[in-house]
Design a protein around this motif. Structure first.
Motif, mmCIF file in Angstrom:
data_model
loop_
_atom_site.group_PDB
_atom_site.id
_atom_site.type_symbol
_atom_site.label_atom_id
_atom_site.label_comp_id
_atom_site.label_asym_id
_atom_site.label_seq_id
_atom_site.Cartn_x
_atom_site.Cartn_y
_atom_site.Cartn_z
ATOM 1 N N LEU A 389 -91.347 -78.307 59.899
ATOM 2 C CA LEU A 389 -91.094 -79.638 60.455
ATOM 3 C C LEU A 389 -90.421 -80.469 59.378
ATOM 4 O O LEU A 389 -90.899 -80.523 58.244
ATOM 5 N N VAL A 403 -98.746 -87.382 61.718
ATOM 6 C CA VAL A 403 -97.863 -86.214 61.678
ATOM 7 C C VAL A 403 -98.660 -85.003 62.136
ATOM 8 O O VAL A 403 -99.563 -84.537 61.436
ATOM 9 N N LEU A 405 -98.552 -81.005 63.821
ATOM 10 C CA LEU A 405 -97.779 -79.793 64.037
ATOM 11 C C LEU A 405 -98.683 -78.752 64.677
ATOM 12 O O LEU A 405 -99.725 -78.404 64.113
ATOM 13 N N ASP A 406 -98.313 -78.328 65.864
ATOM 14 C CA ASP A 406 -99.086 -77.340 66.615
ATOM 15 C C ASP A 406 -100.508 -77.824 66.881
ATOM 16 O O ASP A 406 -101.482 -77.071 66.768
ATOM 17 N N ALA A 410 -100.260 -81.925 60.202
ATOM 18 C CA ALA A 410 -99.261 -81.068 59.584
ATOM 19 C C ALA A 410 -99.687 -80.697 58.171
ATOM 20 O O ALA A 410 -100.108 -81.556 57.393
ATOM 21 N N SER A 422 -91.207 -82.496 54.541
ATOM 22 C CA SER A 422 -91.284 -81.301 55.372
ATOM 23 C C SER A 422 -92.697 -80.735 55.341
ATOM 24 O O SER A 422 -93.473 -80.988 54.422
ATOM 25 N N SER A 423 -92.999 -79.959 56.375
ATOM 26 C CA SER A 423 -94.298 -79.303 56.488
ATOM 27 C C SER A 423 -94.059 -77.917 57.084
ATOM 28 O O SER A 423 -93.170 -77.736 57.920
ATOM 29 N N LYS A 425 -95.830 -74.341 58.824
ATOM 30 C CA LYS A 425 -97.001 -73.712 59.425
ATOM 31 C C LYS A 425 -96.691 -72.252 59.723
ATOM 32 O O LYS A 425 -95.634 -71.912 60.262
ATOM 33 N N ALA A 436 -94.419 -80.639 67.779
ATOM 34 C CA ALA A 436 -94.414 -81.528 66.607
ATOM 35 C C ALA A 436 -94.430 -82.965 67.105
ATOM 36 O O ALA A 436 -93.663 -83.327 67.994
ATOM 37 N N GLU A 437 -95.322 -83.763 66.520
ATOM 38 C CA GLU A 437 -95.424 -85.178 66.892
ATOM 39 C C GLU A 437 -95.406 -86.023 65.625
ATOM 40 O O GLU A 437 -96.077 -85.700 64.641
ATOM 41 N N ARG A 446 -91.544 -86.696 69.740
ATOM 42 C CA ARG A 446 -92.279 -85.480 70.116
ATOM 43 C C ARG A 446 -91.239 -84.416 70.436
ATOM 44 O O ARG A 446 -90.413 -84.589 71.336
#
Length: 466
Positions: A389, A403, A405-406, A410, A422-423, A425, A436-437, A446
């Motif tokens: 992300l 933040v 992710l999944d 994140a 950035s992140s 997973k 991703a939100e 989103r």
């Protein structure tokens, strides 16, 4: 998606490509001067995408908005020594000077406005002070530029461009009189080059590169001799945006409002991006040079673009575009609209195939630059899919931002100063939706992407607009 009539498609192509390097087009007066946007260290012209949209939405001609794209955007470790895949201050200065001349010649304007993020401000100051840009610039806007260094220590990487005690910044900051003449050491003069208007935009305490501790340069616990006021300059209008991070002080709507007011003398009617019904996209496919991110074209790269279901990330039919790029690196143009979510697939020979998921594009853009993501061998072995992300126009800050992710916070984002953009997973199974939100104040995005098989050399990137 229905095909556009040929005449409409050609008109859209001409309109969008005006903001690229060619086709700046003369014919406007200096009431709306050309604006040249200069990106930061390791970045590309694409970081200015939403800023360009905001200027356009307030009536600035697209033909008068130009984003520079430095070929090798990362700074050298030692500015006096050549380094593969990196650029020195003289290269940046000379490239910018040529761009200024080209924009002036193409538009017929007398002067340009220059606006930079971070390292881009070094190029602007250098160009105006000693690169031939003096007299060609009416306003200079520096967002988050480390004008007094990321650190100021003559014994630590002394020739680095970002050392406030090094020769490069010491020369730029030497005190000057009202006519630009250098004053004796210790005298109090302006730090900017006279003859134009200067503005700096900085954070109050949330810029990772204007911190008193060396955490963000890998020297935690070591004083940097730099404070949050480091980006400010004597002789400039110095503006503070509380809570904004190192990139947001250039790319956030609040930064746009400050820049608009500085150039026009009034507040913008709105900072919102006004959507276009028909959108045309184009940009560069680039690669990696000597291990560094590159803005140089990657001939032979293949770019495919798909419309996707915004709720699942699943492809909706055949590709909208499937192209092997030529020597110029341009992958478009692609006609779409402001309602269609997209997946861009970038395959550069020898590198991981990158699947980039984006929310619908509100407006046309010729700076949708695609750069491959790195896929670490260890990640490819450990996970079925790797999902990144990214927020190119800002950093993630906790607790300021939400933040996810999944469905979970994140990974890799620590509370405190906003310092990562950035992140990553690792997924146990590929080919499923990954949500991703991101929420930060009024900003909310989103985006749903999908995991792709890492063992086959694929990696997913979910990229935020804001």
């Amino acid at each position: 998606m229905p095909a556009l009539p040929r005449r409409a498609w050609i008109a859209l192509a001409a309109s969008a490509l005006l903001s690229a390097c060619a086709g700046l087009g003369p014919g406007r007066t200096d009431a709306q001067p050309p604006i040249v946007f200069v990106h930061g260290n390791g970045d590309s012209a694409a970081t200015w995408q939403t800023t360009l949209w905001r200027w356009e939405s307030q009536g600035w001609p697209r033909a008068r908005l130009h984003a520079v794209n430095f070929a090798n955007p990362l700074a050298r470790d030692d500015d006096t020594q050549a380094q593969a895949g990196r650029s020195g201050t003289a290269e940046q200065r000379d490239f910018l000077a040529a761009e200024v001349d080209r924009v002036l010649a193409a538009t017929g304007a007398r002067q340009v406005v220059l606006m930079a993020n971070s390292r881009g401000g070094n190029a602007i100051r250098h160009c105006i002070q000693s690169g031939g840009c003096a007299g060609k610039v009416s306003h200079a806007i520096l967002g988050g530029t480390p004008n007094h260094g990321v650190w100021a220590n003559p014994g630590f990487r002394p020739n680095n461009e970002f050392n406030g005690a090094g020769p490069f910044l010491t020369a730029l900051n030497a005190p000057k009189g009202p006519d630009g003449q250098l004053l004796p050491a210790g005298a109090v003069g302006v730090e900017v080059t006279p003859g134009l208007r200067w503005m700096t935009i900085r954070s109050d305490n949330n810029d990772k590169f204007a911190q008193p501790d060396g955490l963000w340069i890998g020297a935690k616990g070591t004083p940097t001799n730099v404070t949050a006021e480091g980006p400010a300059l004597r002789g400039a209008d110095n503006v503070v945006l509380p809570g904004r991070d190192h990139r947001e002080v250039s790319y956030h709507a609040e930064a746009f409002a400050q820049a608009w007011r500085f150039v026009t003398g009034r507040a913008p009617a709105s900072t919102a991006v006004q959507p276009e019904e028909r959108v045309l996209l184009d940009g560069l496919a680039t690669g990696i040079t000597a291990g560094s991110p590159s803005n140089q074209p990657a001939p032979g790269a293949r770019v495919s673009v798909y419309a996707v279901d915004a709720a699942t990330g699943a492809r909706l039919g055949a590709p909208l575009l499937d192209k092997t790029v030529a020597a110029d690196g341009r992958w478009g143009p692609l006609a779409t609209d402001a309602r269609t979510a997209l997946e861009f697939v970038l395959a550069v020979p020898g590198l991981a195939t990158t699947h980039v998921y984006r929310a619908p594009f509100a407006r046309s853009s010729a700076v949708v630059h695609l750069r491959p993501e790195r896929l670490l061998p260890a990640d490819a072995q450990a996970a079925a899919a790797v999902v990144n992300l990214s927020r190119p126009r800002g950093y993630f800050g906790l607790p300021r931002d939400v933040v996810l992710l999944d469905g979970a916070p994140a990974p890799g984002i620590a509370p405190g100063v906003a310092g990562v953009s950035s992140s990553k997973k690792l997924l146990a199974e590929p080919d499923r939706p990954v949500v991703a939100e991101f929420r930060s104040g009024p900003i909310a995005e989103r985006i749903v992407g999908r995991g792709w098989p890492a063992k086959e050399g694929h990696v997913t990137l979910i990229e935020l607009h804001e």
